[in-house]
Write an enzyme that holds these catalytic residues in place. Structure first.
Site, PDB file in Angstrom:
ATOM      1  N   THR A  70       0.772  -1.257  -0.130  1.00 30.82           N
ATOM      2  CA  THR A  70      -0.030  -0.002   0.094  1.00 30.82           C
ATOM      3  C   THR A  70       0.837   1.310   0.036  1.00 30.82           C
ATOM      4  OG1 THR A  70      -1.726  -1.048   1.236  1.00 30.82           O
ATOM      5  CG2 THR A  70      -1.999   1.375   1.465  1.00 30.82           C
ATOM      6  N   ASN A 149      -5.666 -10.158  -7.628  1.00 32.53           N
ATOM      7  CA  ASN A 149      -5.710 -10.713  -5.840  1.00 32.53           C
ATOM      8  C   ASN A 149      -7.054 -11.877  -5.721  1.00 32.53           C
ATOM      9  OD1 ASN A 149      -6.364  -7.972  -5.971  1.00 32.53           O
ATOM     10  ND2 ASN A 149      -7.444  -8.527  -3.967  1.00 32.53           N
ATOM     11  N   GLY A 203       5.833  -8.124   1.390  1.00 30.69           N
ATOM     12  CA  GLY A 203       6.513  -9.413   2.057  1.00 30.69           C
ATOM     13  C   GLY A 203       5.618 -10.155   2.576  1.00 30.69           C
ATOM     14  N   HIS A 204       4.598  -9.906   3.121  1.00 28.94           N
ATOM     15  CA  HIS A 204       3.693 -11.069   3.730  1.00 28.94           C
ATOM     16  C   HIS A 204       2.733 -11.716   2.786  1.00 28.94           C
ATOM     17  CE1 HIS A 204      -0.572  -9.072   3.781  1.00 28.94           C
ATOM     18  NE2 HIS A 204       0.140  -8.149   3.396  1.00 28.94           N
ATOM     19  N   CYS A 326      -9.350  -7.207   2.388  1.00 26.49           N
ATOM     20  CA  CYS A 326      -9.739  -5.892   2.784  1.00 26.49           C
ATOM     21  C   CYS A 326     -11.062  -5.742   2.565  1.00 26.49           C
ATOM     22  CB  CYS A 326      -8.999  -4.968   1.987  1.00 26.49           C
ATOM     23  SG  CYS A 326      -7.292  -5.269   2.123  1.00 26.49           S
TER      24      CYS A 326
HETATM   25  N1  PLP Z   1      -2.039  -4.985  -3.963  1.00 27.03           N
HETATM   26  C1  PLP Z   1      -2.991  -6.406  -3.951  1.00 27.03           C
HETATM   27  C2  PLP Z   1      -3.131  -6.904  -5.260  1.00 27.03           C
HETATM   28  C3  PLP Z   1      -3.100  -7.017  -2.929  1.00 27.03           C
HETATM   29  O1  PLP Z   1      -3.547  -8.309  -3.012  1.00 27.03           O
HETATM   30  C4  PLP Z   1      -2.827  -6.368  -1.763  1.00 27.03           C
HETATM   31  C5  PLP Z   1      -3.189  -7.081  -0.457  1.00 27.03           C
HETATM   32  O2  PLP Z   1      -4.028  -7.835  -0.172  1.00 27.03           O
HETATM   33  C6  PLP Z   1      -2.386  -4.924  -1.450  1.00 27.03           C
HETATM   34  C7  PLP Z   1      -2.148  -4.473  -2.694  1.00 27.03           C
HETATM   35  C8  PLP Z   1      -1.793  -4.466  -0.286  1.00 27.03           C
HETATM   36  O3  PLP Z   1      -0.986  -5.077   0.288  1.00 27.03           O
HETATM   37  P1  PLP Z   1      -0.253  -4.698   1.835  1.00 27.03           P
HETATM   38  O4  PLP Z   1      -1.630  -5.165   2.634  1.00 27.03           O
HETATM   39  O5  PLP Z   1       0.683  -5.253   1.756  1.00 27.03           O
HETATM   40  O6  PLP Z   1      -0.192  -3.157   1.958  1.00 27.03           O
END
Ligand code: PLP
Length: 417
Positions: A70, A149, A203-204, A326
């Site tokens: 993000t 995602n 990373g996660h 999310c």
């Molecule tokens: N972009 C995509 C395609 C994602 O799947 C995610 C998290 O689910 C993000 C961005 C955001 O990642 P983060 O939570 O590490 O900021």
């Protein structure tokens, strides 16, 4: 627990934990400090950057560490806008993660014009619409994800970046590669990929911890920093580096590179899962037939609610998700599946299974075993299920016809077996 929600987050790999531990202990120093013992910390930071840059085929100084995807995405979009205030047009897609969509909405509130490129029923990007949207001398940037995602559908980022630069080399091309990095090879020096200016990841999603991310930014990309302060990360991102997690992120790349065969193992299990589930009548695998990540399967079960399925799966010790982590806090249907025109009675009954290299074939067999019972129980209670005809009460005649043909084909193949 059978964990099939790896697109939400992943377990930290034991090798990653082990690699990080010394940096919580003896090597706690600030990598910017001048004394001798801090040099071990600075060397670890340098090495981690090198490992990641090499894996992506880029220069070490093109990798900037930060806290998450993000942050990377916010930096890429807002930083590009700040560096080139004359251009006020952004291109993205309708199926992006909220980390992109919300920033684009904010940009629109601040006077930017944003074009959202649509997708077809398989989730593939509308190339014609994309090409028509590009504006020489006006478009600031394109920000289009690599892998979705929710469905795992891949967008042809090298092709999109090439088309962008052919029209106007000054248009920046950013890709949110949060779901694809380490799940598949990405060589940013390869044909077409060299047109990608910025790439975000976290990373996660790759068996490193939460709270670490990185932004690839090609040399000389005009982009203002998001965080101002100290001179860390060559002035591109202020704040003392999170060294333990940076070391962990690099280790996650190494572990993934040492087990390339995982991609095929995972894909075989994913395909087996889909074949097994497709024996249940009136289900759709969203994005099937499109190029997809090997680990993701998004399945819609007509006439039942995803939340009900998740609850039943949980009782069976199976963790999956009904949309992106999310957005699953709301009962709104997924914006991705809506963009793909998944019919009304299916869009609410969608489950995302996402596998990892820790997934075992017996986990998949268990899901295939319990799923028909779960679906049958929930359909008996569903107002959208015609109990006499044993079919969904779909208002969209075309979709119902397609679903009937599919069900008839399945029945015929069962008889023929
Ligand atoms: N972009 C995509 C395609 C994602 O799947 C995610 C998290 O689910 C993000 C961005 C955001 O990642 P983060 O939570 O590490 O900021």
């Amino acid at each position: 627990m059978i964990y099939l929600d790896n697109n939400a987050t992943t377990a930290v790999a034991p090798e990653v934990t082990e690699a990080m531990l010394p940096y919580f202990g003896d090597i706690f120093y600030n990598p910017s400090s001048m004394y001798e013992c801090a040099k071990t910390a600075a060397a670890a930071l340098k090495e981690a950057r090198h490992v990641i840059a090499s894996a992506l085929g880029v220069r070490d100084d093109e990798i900037t560490f930060n806290s998450c995807a993000t942050e990377s995405i916010n930096t890429a979009i807002r930083g590009a806008a700040a560096a080139n205030p004359k251009r006020k047009h952004i291109i993205t897609s309708v199926v992006e993660h909220p980390a992109v969509l919300e920033v684009c909405r904010e940009m629109a509130r601040n006077g930017y014009e944003v074009d959202y490129i649509g997708v077809n029923e398989k989730g593939e990007i509308d190339m014609r619409q994309f090409v028509r949207a590009l504006r020489a001398h006006e478009t600031l940037m394109v920000t289009i994800m690599h892998a979705n995602n929710e469905t795992g559908v891949l967008f042809p980022i090298a092709k999109l970046a090439t088309l962008t630069k052919q029209l106007d080399a000054q248009i920046l091309f950013h890709t949110d590669a949060t779901q694809s990095v380490t799940k598949m090879d990405i060589d940013l020096s390869a044909d077409g990929y060299e047109h990608i200016d910025m790439l975000s990841f976290s990373g996660h999603k790759m068996h490193a911890p939460k709270g670490i991310g990185a932004l690839f930014m090609r040399q000389k990309t005009p982009c203002r920093p998001f965080l101002l302060g100290g001179h860390q990360e060559r002035g591109k991102r202020a704040g003392t580096e999170n060294l333990p997690y940076i070391v962990g992120l690099a280790k996650a790349f190494e572990v993934a590179a040492a087990d390339k065969a995982a991609e095929f193992r995972i894909e075989r299990m994913r395909n087996r899962l889909e074949r097994g589930l497709l024996d249940i009548p009136y289900i759709v695998v969203n994005g099937r037939g499109a190029e997809r990540l090997p680990n993701t399967s998004n399945v819609s079960f007509h006439a039942i609610e995803g939340e009900g399925i998740l609850y039943q799966l949980d009782l069976e010790g199976i963790a999956a998700s009904s949309g992106s982590a999310c957005t699953s806090g709301t009962l709104d249907p997924s914006h991705v599946l809506q963009a793909m025109h998944v019919p009304f009675t299916a869009v609410h009954g969608s489950i995302r299974f996402s596998l990892s290299r820790y997934t075992q074939p017996e986990d998949i067999e268990h899901v295939i075993k319990v799923m028909p019972g779960i679906v049958e129980r929930l359909r008996k209670l569903s107002p959208f299920w015609d109990k006499d005809a044993s079919e969904p009460l779909i208002t969209d005649a075309e979709h119902l016809q397609a679903a009937r043909i599919e069900a008839a084909k399945k029945a015929a193949s069962v008889v023929g077996r």
